[in-house]
Structure formats: structure tokens, C-alpha cells
Design an enzyme around this catalytic site. Structure first.
Site, PDB file in Angstrom:
ATOM      1  N   HIS A 230      15.690 -13.697 -10.684  1.00  0.00           N
ATOM      2  CA  HIS A 230      17.071 -13.416 -10.263  1.00  0.00           C
ATOM      3  C   HIS A 230      17.281 -11.949  -9.891  1.00  0.00           C
ATOM      4  O   HIS A 230      18.413 -11.457  -9.865  1.00  0.00           O
ATOM      5  CB  HIS A 230      18.050 -13.857 -11.357  1.00  0.00           C
ATOM      6  CG  HIS A 230      18.004 -15.337 -11.597  1.00  0.00           C
ATOM      7  ND1 HIS A 230      18.474 -15.921 -12.750  1.00  0.00           N
ATOM      8  CD2 HIS A 230      17.517 -16.346 -10.846  1.00  0.00           C
ATOM      9  CE1 HIS A 230      18.280 -17.235 -12.687  1.00  0.00           C
ATOM     10  NE2 HIS A 230      17.707 -17.525 -11.538  1.00  0.00           N
TER      11      HIS A 230
ATOM     12  N   CYS B 185      25.269   2.122   2.635  1.00  0.00           N
ATOM     13  CA  CYS B 185      23.883   1.989   3.101  1.00  0.00           C
ATOM     14  C   CYS B 185      23.513   3.169   4.006  1.00  0.00           C
ATOM     15  O   CYS B 185      24.125   3.352   5.067  1.00  0.00           O
ATOM     16  CB  CYS B 185      23.688   0.690   3.881  1.00  0.00           C
ATOM     17  SG  CYS B 185      22.024   0.568   4.564  1.00  0.00           S
TER      18      CYS B 185
HETATM   19  C1  BV8 Z   1      25.809 -22.698 -13.420  1.00  0.00           C
HETATM   20  C2  BV8 Z   1      24.830 -23.634 -12.769  1.00  0.00           C
HETATM   21  C3  BV8 Z   1      25.194 -25.060 -12.956  1.00  0.00           C
HETATM   22  N1  BV8 Z   1      24.755 -23.302 -11.335  1.00  0.00           N
HETATM   23  C4  BV8 Z   1      23.557 -23.204 -10.760  1.00  0.00           C
HETATM   24  O1  BV8 Z   1      22.520 -23.412 -11.349  1.00  0.00           O
HETATM   25  C5  BV8 Z   1      23.597 -22.757  -9.310  1.00  0.00           C
HETATM   26  C6  BV8 Z   1      23.866 -23.935  -8.342  1.00  0.00           C
HETATM   27  C7  BV8 Z   1      22.835 -24.940  -8.373  1.00  0.00           C
HETATM   28  C8  BV8 Z   1      21.702 -24.906  -7.675  1.00  0.00           C
HETATM   29  N2  BV8 Z   1      20.959 -26.009  -7.988  1.00  0.00           N
HETATM   30  C9  BV8 Z   1      21.625 -26.750  -8.877  1.00  0.00           C
HETATM   31  C10 BV8 Z   1      21.277 -27.945  -9.513  1.00  0.00           C
HETATM   32  C11 BV8 Z   1      22.152 -28.484 -10.397  1.00  0.00           C
HETATM   33  C12 BV8 Z   1      23.374 -27.826 -10.643  1.00  0.00           C
HETATM   34  C13 BV8 Z   1      23.708 -26.630 -10.020  1.00  0.00           C
HETATM   35  C14 BV8 Z   1      22.820 -26.102  -9.147  1.00  0.00           C
HETATM   36  N3  BV8 Z   1      22.342 -22.103  -8.973  1.00  0.00           N
HETATM   37  C15 BV8 Z   1      22.381 -21.153  -8.003  1.00  0.00           C
HETATM   38  O2  BV8 Z   1      23.376 -20.845  -7.391  1.00  0.00           O
HETATM   39  C16 BV8 Z   1      21.048 -20.486  -7.682  1.00  0.00           C
HETATM   40  C17 BV8 Z   1      21.085 -18.994  -8.119  1.00  0.00           C
HETATM   41  C18 BV8 Z   1      21.142 -18.880  -9.580  1.00  0.00           C
HETATM   42  C19 BV8 Z   1      20.954 -17.426 -10.011  1.00  0.00           C
HETATM   43  C20 BV8 Z   1      22.264 -16.758 -10.345  1.00  0.00           C
HETATM   44  N4  BV8 Z   1      22.031 -15.413 -10.870  1.00  0.00           N
HETATM   45  C21 BV8 Z   1      21.864 -15.113 -12.142  1.00  0.00           C
HETATM   46  N5  BV8 Z   1      21.579 -13.855 -12.565  1.00  0.00           N
HETATM   47  C22 BV8 Z   1      21.551 -12.743 -11.604  1.00  0.00           C
HETATM   48  C23 BV8 Z   1      22.901 -12.127 -11.456  1.00  0.00           C
HETATM   49  C24 BV8 Z   1      23.389 -11.521 -12.746  1.00  0.00           C
HETATM   50  O3  BV8 Z   1      22.648 -11.496 -13.729  1.00  0.00           O
HETATM   51  O4  BV8 Z   1      24.527 -11.046 -12.729  1.00  0.00           O
HETATM   52  S1  BV8 Z   1      21.959 -16.397 -13.308  1.00  0.00           S
HETATM   53  C25 BV8 Z   1      22.170 -15.613 -14.868  1.00  0.00           C
HETATM   54  O5  BV8 Z   1      22.794 -16.580 -15.676  1.00  0.00           O
HETATM   55  C26 BV8 Z   1      21.829 -17.216 -16.497  1.00  0.00           C
HETATM   56  C27 BV8 Z   1      22.219 -16.999 -17.923  1.00  0.00           C
HETATM   57  O6  BV8 Z   1      21.449 -17.874 -18.676  1.00  0.00           O
HETATM   58  P1  BV8 Z   1      20.595 -17.327 -19.946  1.00  0.00           P
HETATM   59  O7  BV8 Z   1      19.754 -16.173 -19.525  1.00  0.00           O
HETATM   60  O8  BV8 Z   1      19.971 -18.497 -20.537  1.00  0.00           O
HETATM   61  O9  BV8 Z   1      21.718 -16.701 -20.914  1.00  0.00           O
HETATM   62  P2  BV8 Z   1      22.829 -17.480 -21.764  1.00  0.00           P
HETATM   63  O10 BV8 Z   1      23.778 -16.443 -22.208  1.00  0.00           O
HETATM   64  O11 BV8 Z   1      23.341 -18.659 -21.003  1.00  0.00           O
HETATM   65  O12 BV8 Z   1      22.029 -18.052 -23.020  1.00  0.00           O
HETATM   66  C28 BV8 Z   1      21.411 -17.173 -23.925  1.00  0.00           C
HETATM   67  C29 BV8 Z   1      20.547 -18.043 -24.846  1.00  0.00           C
HETATM   68  O13 BV8 Z   1      19.869 -17.169 -25.743  1.00  0.00           O
HETATM   69  C30 BV8 Z   1      19.969 -17.689 -27.046  1.00  0.00           C
HETATM   70  N6  BV8 Z   1      19.832 -16.562 -27.975  1.00  0.00           N
HETATM   71  C31 BV8 Z   1      20.809 -15.789 -28.512  1.00  0.00           C
HETATM   72  N7  BV8 Z   1      20.243 -14.812 -29.310  1.00  0.00           N
HETATM   73  C32 BV8 Z   1      18.889 -14.993 -29.239  1.00  0.00           C
HETATM   74  C33 BV8 Z   1      17.774 -14.322 -29.819  1.00  0.00           C
HETATM   75  N8  BV8 Z   1      17.926 -13.259 -30.636  1.00  0.00           N
HETATM   76  N9  BV8 Z   1      16.528 -14.762 -29.515  1.00  0.00           N
HETATM   77  C34 BV8 Z   1      16.351 -15.847 -28.721  1.00  0.00           C
HETATM   78  N10 BV8 Z   1      17.378 -16.528 -28.121  1.00  0.00           N
HETATM   79  C35 BV8 Z   1      18.621 -16.095 -28.382  1.00  0.00           C
HETATM   80  C36 BV8 Z   1      21.310 -18.419 -27.083  1.00  0.00           C
HETATM   81  O14 BV8 Z   1      21.326 -19.401 -28.088  1.00  0.00           O
HETATM   82  C37 BV8 Z   1      21.346 -19.039 -25.683  1.00  0.00           C
HETATM   83  O15 BV8 Z   1      20.696 -20.293 -25.676  1.00  0.00           O
HETATM   84  C38 BV8 Z   1      20.493 -16.574 -16.197  1.00  0.00           C
HETATM   85  O16 BV8 Z   1      19.831 -17.376 -15.264  1.00  0.00           O
HETATM   86  C39 BV8 Z   1      20.904 -15.239 -15.574  1.00  0.00           C
HETATM   87  O17 BV8 Z   1      19.930 -14.712 -14.716  1.00  0.00           O
HETATM   88  N11 BV8 Z   1      20.855 -20.451  -6.257  1.00  0.00           N
HETATM   89  C40 BV8 Z   1      20.496 -21.556  -5.610  1.00  0.00           C
HETATM   90  O18 BV8 Z   1      20.285 -22.610  -6.163  1.00  0.00           O
HETATM   91  O19 BV8 Z   1      20.419 -21.358  -4.224  1.00  0.00           O
HETATM   92  C41 BV8 Z   1      20.222 -22.490  -3.389  1.00  0.00           C
HETATM   93  C42 BV8 Z   1      21.447 -23.254  -3.471  1.00  0.00           C
HETATM   94  C43 BV8 Z   1      22.640 -22.600  -3.298  1.00  0.00           C
HETATM   95  C44 BV8 Z   1      23.787 -23.337  -3.385  1.00  0.00           C
HETATM   96  C45 BV8 Z   1      23.772 -24.708  -3.717  1.00  0.00           C
HETATM   97  C46 BV8 Z   1      22.534 -25.330  -3.892  1.00  0.00           C
HETATM   98  C47 BV8 Z   1      21.366 -24.605  -3.769  1.00  0.00           C
END
Ligand code: BV8
Length: 287
Positions: free
Chosen positions: A124, A185
Site C-alpha cells: 500500500h 510538484c
Molecule cells: C474496506 C474494504 C472492504 N475495501 C477494500 O478492500 C477496497 C475495495 C475492494 C477491492 N476489492 C474488494 C473485494 C471485496 C471487497 C472490497 C474490495 N480495496 C481497495 O480499494 C484497494 C486498495 C486498498 C488499499 C487502501 N490503502 C490502505 N493503506 C494505505 C493508505 C493509508 O494507510 O492511509 S489500506 C489500510 O487499511 C488496512 C488496515 O488494516 P490492518 O493493517 O489490518 O489494521 P486494522 O487496524 O484494521 O487491524 C489491526 C489488527 O491488529 C491487531 N492487533 C492489535 N494490537 C496488536 C499487537 N500488539 N500485535 C499483533 N496484532 C495486533 C488487531 O486485533 C487487529 O486485528 C491496511 O490494509 C492499511 O494499509 N484497491 C483496489 O482494490 O483497486 C482495484 C479496485 C478498485 C476499486 C474497486 C475494485 C477494485
């Protein structure tokens, strides 16, 4: 379906005998470095959903607000230090030739822990990268300029623990930053045009770097995968979250490291679930 195993020694034997290993990392890996997760604090930054600020639409609407959000995360990432989890992954990469680490984190802490660039893919993007919003091709990796420019100074101010930065206080209005006061830019300027610079990250709705997706799929389908490590991720964002099942279909034993019991969903009796922090478990599991 029988529940996943939790025996550290048993998993360590499997990992030591494993040839091809894939890992998927998320924000949980950097929690012990003091960085907030996406879903932590209810997934909010001030009054905004973090995921809603990480979109091209939000940048179109209010580039100053989105730049403040990223300048703040850049500042935190530059101040942070890699933790034992990052170092354990970097060491495993030096020990295991066929280990590929996929990170969703844009904080740059894994590379700073010495994780070989050849063995990690930042799916990402990187907070330290800055690119031309109009895609003229200009890009710079900048780990020194903090704040990125004077109008974003509020994002680089530190406050004593317990004292909330006004930047984060929803009851304190944010000053609107004029586009001309935001990073511009230099290449477009040289051509007599104007274009904003943007954070070098992949926003929701934007595709991941084509070459990277192809490369990861080629790696996945070249030979069977022995072990899939799923570290500190809620596995809710695609295509990143899809790699776990792809690796499982390639024969991998899946090991999830996460304090959240919900993270074990989808695992069976062949897999492992280690309920706790990445900085606590990874050094033990990779010994
Ligand atoms: C919300 C989701 C449903 N939406 C998507 O997935 C979308 C749309 C989509 C595409 N395909 C699909 C299929 C199905 C459904 C939806 C989609 N995906 C996209 O848009 C992707 C682009 C996705 C990338 C977005 N950019 C990020 N980051 C950069 C920016 C920024 O950072 O600001 S995503 C960002 O959020 C995500 C956050 O998730 P996590 O890192 O897991 O963090 P989170 O807080 O959620 O969880 C933390 C975990 O840690 C645990 N934890 C806590 N403490 C600890 C600890 N101490 N140790 C270990 N673990 C711990 C917790 O319990 C928890 O489980 C990461 O991926 C992060 O990079 N592009 C795309 O597919 O392009 C083509 C396309 C386009 C349009 C339509 C179709 C296709």
C-alpha cells in the site's frame, strides 16, 4: 472443523523445516512501536473515519485536511522505532531464502529494521514517499522534511502524554490550508504548470502497483507454499486479505498472530493461532 493449534514448539519445528514462507502484516505489527492501528480508537482521526480520508475523493475535496492527516502519521512514523516483531521478521528473511513478506503498513518500520528489500513488498505504498498528484512521474522518498512544508507544522508538534494535541481535538476547528500553501510538484512547476504533491500511498479505490500484484501471484503459483504467517491484521482490505486463502490453497499451514480471538476465524486443525502481540510472539516463533 477442529480448532487451530497453539503449541509454539510444534510450530517452530514446522517453520524450521519449511522452504517457502509467505507473510501478510498489518497495523498490529507496529502497535508496540507506538503507532495507532486503523481500527484502533474506533477507526477515527478526529471526527473522520481514517478509511474515508484515505481516498482520492477526500483529497479532491480538501487536500489540506488529507495532508494534515498524512503529515501527522509521517511525523509519528519518523519518531517511532522498529520493535522486536519487525526485527524478528528481518532476521527470518536473512535465514530463509524463500520467504516473502507482504506488508500493508506504510510506516517504513520493516525496512528500518533491516528487512532486505528483496524479501518485502509494501503493498500500500510508503508514507515517506511523495508523488505528483497529476501523475507526471515525479516521486521522492523523503525521510527528513518534517513537517513536509510550513503550512503542515501543526502535524509535527509534540505534546506531553495525556495532553491532547489540538490537531486531534474534534472540538478545535482546523484552519483551512489553501492549495497554494501545500506541497507543489517541482517538475510540473518547471514546465510552467501547477500540480499538488500527494502522499505515496495507495488510497481506497486505487489499484495496487500492477507489477507487484503479478509478481506476488507468480511467486505464489511457482511452487507449493509451506507456511503462511498472518500478523497483526484484521484482514478486511483487498486484495491483501485474499493472500491467506490463496496460500492455504497452495498447501500452506496458516499461523495467525493477533490478540483478537476473532482473528482465528477460518482456521482449521492444521493451522495455528497465537493470541497476543507480534513483538511478544514473533521472536519466540522464529527462534
Ligand atoms: C474496506 C474494504 C472492504 N475495501 C477494500 O478492500 C477496497 C475495495 C475492494 C477491492 N476489492 C474488494 C473485494 C471485496 C471487497 C472490497 C474490495 N480495496 C481497495 O480499494 C484497494 C486498495 C486498498 C488499499 C487502501 N490503502 C490502505 N493503506 C494505505 C493508505 C493509508 O494507510 O492511509 S489500506 C489500510 O487499511 C488496512 C488496515 O488494516 P490492518 O493493517 O489490518 O489494521 P486494522 O487496524 O484494521 O487491524 C489491526 C489488527 O491488529 C491487531 N492487533 C492489535 N494490537 C496488536 C499487537 N500488539 N500485535 C499483533 N496484532 C495486533 C488487531 O486485533 C487487529 O486485528 C491496511 O490494509 C492499511 O494499509 N484497491 C483496489 O482494490 O483497486 C482495484 C479496485 C478498485 C476499486 C474497486 C475494485 C477494485
Amino acid at each position: 472443523m477442529s480448532s487451530p493449534k497453539t503449541d509454539v514448539d510444534e510450530f517452530r519445528k514446522i517453520l524450521n523445516g519449511a522452504n517457502r514462507i509467505l507473510a501478510l502484516c498489518g497495523a498490529g505489527l507496529s502497535v508496540a512501536s507506538g503507532l495507532p492501528t486503523f481500527r484502533g480508537a474506533g477507526g477515527l482521526w478526529r471526527e473522520f473515519e481514517s478509511t474515508s480520508l484515505a481516498t482520492p475523493e477526500a483529497f479532491e475535496d480538501d487536500p489540506g485536511l488529507v495532508w494534515l492527516f498524512y503529515a501527522w502519521r509521517r511525523h509519528l512514523a519518523l519518531k517511532a522505532k522498529p520493535n522486536a516483531g519487525h526485527y524478528a521478521l528481518a532476521e527470518l528473511a536473512k535465514k530463509k531464502e524463500n520467504f516473502l513478506c507482504l506488508t500493508q503498513n506504510v510506516d517504513g518500520l520493516s525496512p528500518r529494521a533491516g528487512h532486505p528489500e528483496s524479501a518485502i513488498r509494501m503493498l500500500h505504498g510508503n508514507l515517506l514517499d511523495i508523488t505528483c498528484y497529476n501523475k507526471c512521474g515525479y516521486a521522492e522518498r523523503n525521510a527528513t522534511r518534517d513537517p513536509v512544508c510550513p503550512s503542515l507544522a501543526a502535524a509535527a508538534e509534540d505534546y506531553p502524554p495525556g495532553q491532547l494535541s489540538p490537531l486531534l481535538d474534534p472540538s478545535v476547528d482546523l484552519a483551512t490550508i489553501k492549495p497554494e500553501d501545500l506541497p507543489q510538484c517541482p517538475d510540473c512547476k518547471r514546465r510552467g504548470k501547477t500540480s499538488l504533491l500527494r502522499p505515496g500511498v495507495v488510497w481506497f479505490g486505487e489499484s495496487l502497483p500492477d507489477g507487484m500484484l503479478l509478481e506476488v501471484d507468480n511467486w505464489l503459483y511457482k511452487d507449493p507454499v509451506d507456511v503462511m504467517l498472518v500478523i497483526g491484521t484484521s484482514a478486511a482490505v483487498y486484495p491483501a486479505a485474499g493472500y491467506t486463502n490463496k496460500a492455504k490453497r497452495r498447501g500452506a499451514v496458516v499461523a495467525v498472530i493477533n490478540p483478537d480471538p476473532q482473528a482465528k476465524s477460518g482456521l482449521d486443525g492444521k493451522d495455528f493461532f497465537f493470541q497476543g502481540g507480534a513483538d511478544e510472539f514473533l521472536p519466540k516463533l522464529f527462534e
